[in-house]
Design a protein around this motif. Structure first.
Motif, PDB file in Angstrom:
ATOM      1  N   UNK A  74      18.717   1.659 -11.449  1.00  0.00           N
ATOM      2  CA  UNK A  74      19.263   0.629  -9.925  1.00  0.00           C
ATOM      3  C   UNK A  74      18.688   2.228  -8.754  1.00  0.00           C
ATOM      4  N   UNK A  75      19.073   3.196  -9.736  1.00  0.00           N
ATOM      5  CA  UNK A  75      18.283   4.460  -8.561  1.00  0.00           C
ATOM      6  C   UNK A  75      17.231   4.593  -7.750  1.00  0.00           C
ATOM      7  N   UNK A  76      16.044   3.878  -8.765  1.00  0.00           N
ATOM      8  CA  UNK A  76      14.853   3.997  -8.325  1.00  0.00           C
ATOM      9  C   UNK A  76      14.735   2.735  -7.565  1.00  0.00           C
ATOM     10  N   UNK A  77      15.069   1.839  -8.250  1.00  0.00           N
ATOM     11  CA  UNK A  77      14.575   0.974  -7.123  1.00  0.00           C
ATOM     12  C   UNK A  77      15.041   0.327  -6.092  1.00  0.00           C
ATOM     13  N   UNK A  78      16.470   1.110  -5.715  1.00  0.00           N
ATOM     14  CA  UNK A  78      17.119   1.533  -4.395  1.00  0.00           C
ATOM     15  C   UNK A  78      16.351   1.646  -3.383  1.00  0.00           C
ATOM     16  N   UNK A  79      15.832   3.052  -3.764  1.00  0.00           N
ATOM     17  CA  UNK A  79      15.480   4.294  -2.886  1.00  0.00           C
ATOM     18  C   UNK A  79      13.413   3.383  -2.673  1.00  0.00           C
ATOM     19  N   UNK A  80      13.040   3.114  -3.868  1.00  0.00           N
ATOM     20  CA  UNK A  80      11.310   3.020  -2.953  1.00  0.00           C
ATOM     21  C   UNK A  80      11.365   1.500  -2.106  1.00  0.00           C
ATOM     22  N   UNK A  81      12.162   0.792  -2.086  1.00  0.00           N
ATOM     23  CA  UNK A  81      12.280  -0.065  -1.093  1.00  0.00           C
ATOM     24  C   UNK A  81      12.356   0.020   0.409  1.00  0.00           C
ATOM     25  N   UNK A  82      12.765   1.662   0.292  1.00  0.00           N
ATOM     26  CA  UNK A  82      13.772   2.271   2.041  1.00  0.00           C
ATOM     27  C   UNK A  82      11.994   2.378   2.461  1.00  0.00           C
ATOM     28  N   UNK A  83      10.916   2.427   1.858  1.00  0.00           N
ATOM     29  CA  UNK A  83       9.189   3.121   1.903  1.00  0.00           C
ATOM     30  C   UNK A  83       9.244   0.769   2.660  1.00  0.00           C
ATOM     31  N   UNK A  84       8.944   1.194   3.559  1.00  0.00           N
ATOM     32  CA  UNK A  84       8.167  -0.018   4.876  1.00  0.00           C
ATOM     33  C   UNK A  84       7.235  -0.527   4.051  1.00  0.00           C
ATOM     34  N   UNK A  85       6.098  -0.069   3.783  1.00  0.00           N
ATOM     35  CA  UNK A  85       5.137  -0.107   3.579  1.00  0.00           C
ATOM     36  C   UNK A  85       4.612  -0.086   2.184  1.00  0.00           C
ATOM     37  N   UNK A  86       4.826  -1.161   1.144  1.00  0.00           N
ATOM     38  CA  UNK A  86       5.086  -1.505  -0.291  1.00  0.00           C
ATOM     39  C   UNK A  86       5.462  -0.542  -0.832  1.00  0.00           C
ATOM     40  N   UNK A  87       6.530   0.394  -1.225  1.00  0.00           N
ATOM     41  CA  UNK A  87       6.980   1.035  -1.775  1.00  0.00           C
ATOM     42  C   UNK A  87       7.769   0.759  -2.611  1.00  0.00           C
ATOM     43  N   UNK A  88       8.122  -0.491  -2.779  1.00  0.00           N
ATOM     44  CA  UNK A  88       8.879  -1.933  -3.748  1.00  0.00           C
ATOM     45  C   UNK A  88       7.523  -1.507  -5.045  1.00  0.00           C
ATOM     46  N   UNK A  89       6.654  -1.611  -4.744  1.00  0.00           N
ATOM     47  CA  UNK A  89       5.476  -1.947  -5.749  1.00  0.00           C
ATOM     48  C   UNK A  89       5.717  -0.158  -7.002  1.00  0.00           C
ATOM     49  N   UNK A  90       6.952   0.692  -6.274  1.00  0.00           N
ATOM     50  CA  UNK A  90       6.936   1.860  -6.946  1.00  0.00           C
ATOM     51  C   UNK A  90       8.679   1.557  -7.849  1.00  0.00           C
ATOM     52  N   UNK A 113       3.245  10.821 -10.538  1.00  0.00           N
ATOM     53  CA  UNK A 113       1.723  10.396 -10.539  1.00  0.00           C
ATOM     54  C   UNK A 113       2.236   9.307  -9.509  1.00  0.00           C
ATOM     55  N   UNK A 114       2.561   8.294 -10.143  1.00  0.00           N
ATOM     56  CA  UNK A 114       2.167   6.410  -8.819  1.00  0.00           C
ATOM     57  C   UNK A 114       3.693   6.827  -8.156  1.00  0.00           C
ATOM     58  N   UNK A 115       4.580   7.291  -8.194  1.00  0.00           N
ATOM     59  CA  UNK A 115       5.605   7.907  -6.894  1.00  0.00           C
ATOM     60  C   UNK A 115       5.193   8.373  -5.653  1.00  0.00           C
ATOM     61  N   UNK A 116       3.762   9.700  -5.829  1.00  0.00           N
ATOM     62  CA  UNK A 116       2.933  10.304  -4.874  1.00  0.00           C
ATOM     63  C   UNK A 116       2.004   9.146  -4.438  1.00  0.00           C
ATOM     64  N   UNK A 117       1.530   8.738  -5.667  1.00  0.00           N
ATOM     65  CA  UNK A 117       0.309   8.284  -4.603  1.00  0.00           C
ATOM     66  C   UNK A 117       1.089   6.679  -4.399  1.00  0.00           C
ATOM     67  N   UNK A 118       1.451   6.029  -4.168  1.00  0.00           N
ATOM     68  CA  UNK A 118       2.643   4.665  -3.694  1.00  0.00           C
ATOM     69  C   UNK A 118       3.244   5.191  -2.149  1.00  0.00           C
ATOM     70  N   UNK A 119       3.943   6.119  -2.059  1.00  0.00           N
ATOM     71  CA  UNK A 119       5.265   6.966  -1.256  1.00  0.00           C
ATOM     72  C   UNK A 119       4.196   7.608  -0.338  1.00  0.00           C
ATOM     73  N   UNK A 120       2.808   8.274  -0.520  1.00  0.00           N
ATOM     74  CA  UNK A 120       2.629   8.970   0.355  1.00  0.00           C
ATOM     75  C   UNK A 120       3.849  10.599   1.093  1.00  0.00           C
ATOM     76  N   UNK A 121       3.636  10.328   1.828  1.00  0.00           N
ATOM     77  CA  UNK A 121       4.595  11.819   2.252  1.00  0.00           C
ATOM     78  C   UNK A 121       5.916  10.996   2.738  1.00  0.00           C
ATOM     79  N   UNK A 122       6.673   9.905   2.644  1.00  0.00           N
ATOM     80  CA  UNK A 122       7.945  10.132   1.401  1.00  0.00           C
ATOM     81  C   UNK A 122       8.382   9.961   0.623  1.00  0.00           C
ATOM     82  N   UNK A 123       7.551  10.297   0.152  1.00  0.00           N
ATOM     83  CA  UNK A 123       7.389  11.136  -1.427  1.00  0.00           C
ATOM     84  C   UNK A 123       8.696  12.440  -1.807  1.00  0.00           C
TER      85      UNK A 123
END
Length: 295
Positions: A74-90, A113-123
């Motif tokens: 839940x904590x991961x799922x609810x965090x990554x969706x805050x990144x508007x550019x397809x963050x939910x893929x992570x 690895x995946x979070x850095x790649x998919x979330x960019x500066x939002x990581x």
């Protein structure tokens, strides 16, 4: 004052060192001589004991010796969706089980690895959440194995946010648009129905839906024997099986996917150009199969 200056320099050096370090796409947990069912049950229990949720599983290429367990928290799922550019893929991570010579190798996609790649500066914005997720995951799986050995190649941490395989190749920010729907609800219903009908010779492995944010992510198995997983995985390496399944993300009215030349290269960074050429048609084949799910 000297101590303060020294401490500041030390922190700066440590930061630069971290950025310069290579991050691997996978972590090997260990090996087991037990059956696929026994290992699956043990991994599932270990994750569930620490509030991770198993949201799907399947055998890529329909091979009994390959299995992927997809999980989130839940904590991961609810965090990554805050990144508007397809963050939910992570939002989804995977455990890969590969049976060979009487042993099963257990590995997982490396969150760092995946979070850095998919979330960019939002990581960096949400790094504390991600570090806890990563730490808890390792702690959970320590009952399964003790190796925790990075493998599968490596990319420098500061390069992952702008990773691409070669010059002129796509980035994360170059997705393929699969369809534009009249509404999020129409898109969701269309994709769900097409997956039930196995359009494009696909199968739904998992689904994460954020109704309030109007975002949905689908993990899709590619079952075409000539063009799907059965074709390309043996060529590029089944040891990276935790890379699968492939994803569609629906945001508002638009369904997109990561370009195969980015998505495959990211998960198989050690691929030589010679090997890549052997699957030259695969990115297009994947696009055709997944596009059929969105029509």
């Amino acid at each position: 004052m000297k101590n303060l200056i020294f401490s500041s320099i030390t922190i700066i050096l440590m930061t630069f060192t971290a950025f310069g370090q290579e991050v691997a796409p996978y972590i090997k947990v260990g090996e087991s001589s037990e059956s696929m069912q026994q290992v699956t049950e043990k991994v599932t229990q270990a994750l569930q004991n620490n509030s991770f949720n198993i949201i799907g599983n399947y055998s890529p290429s329909n091979k009994a010796g390959l299995k992927v367990l997809v999980f989130t928290r839940t904590d991961l799922k609810n965090t990554v969706v805050k990144v508007s550019d397809r963050g939910a893929l992570a939002a989804a991570f995977k455990i890969g089980l590969v049976q060979e010579n009487g042993k099963i190798t257990i590995s997982y996609t490396n969150p760092d690895y995946i979070l850095r790649a998919y979330l960019g500066d939002n990581y960096n914005t949400f790094s504390s959440t991600f570090k806890k997720f990563n730490s808890d995951l390792k702690s959970s799986l320590s009952s399964i194995g003790v190796e925790f050995k990075p493998f599968g190649g490596g990319i420098k941490a500061d390069k992952l946010k702008k990773y691409h395989y070669k010059i002129m190749m796509p980035y994360f920010t170059d997705p393929i648009t699969l369809n534009e729907f009249s509404s999020f609800e129409e898109g969701l219903k269309t994709i769900e129905n097409n997956l039930k009908a196995k359009k494009g010779q696909t199968v739904e492995v998992y689904k994460i839906v954020y109704k309030n944010e109007k975002v949905a992510v689908f993990g899709i198995g590619l079952q075409n024997k000539e063009e799907g997983e059965n074709h390309f995985l043996p060529i590029i390496g089944e040891g990276h099986i935790a890379a699968m399944p492939y994803e569609i993300i629906l945001q508002n009215k638009t369904a997109t996917m990561l370009h195969g030349k980015y998505r495959l290269a990211l998960h198989w960074p050690e691929l030589t150009m010679g090997t890549f050429m052997k699957i030259m048609s695969t990115p297009g084949d994947i696009e055709d199969a997944i596009e059929a799910v969105c029509k």
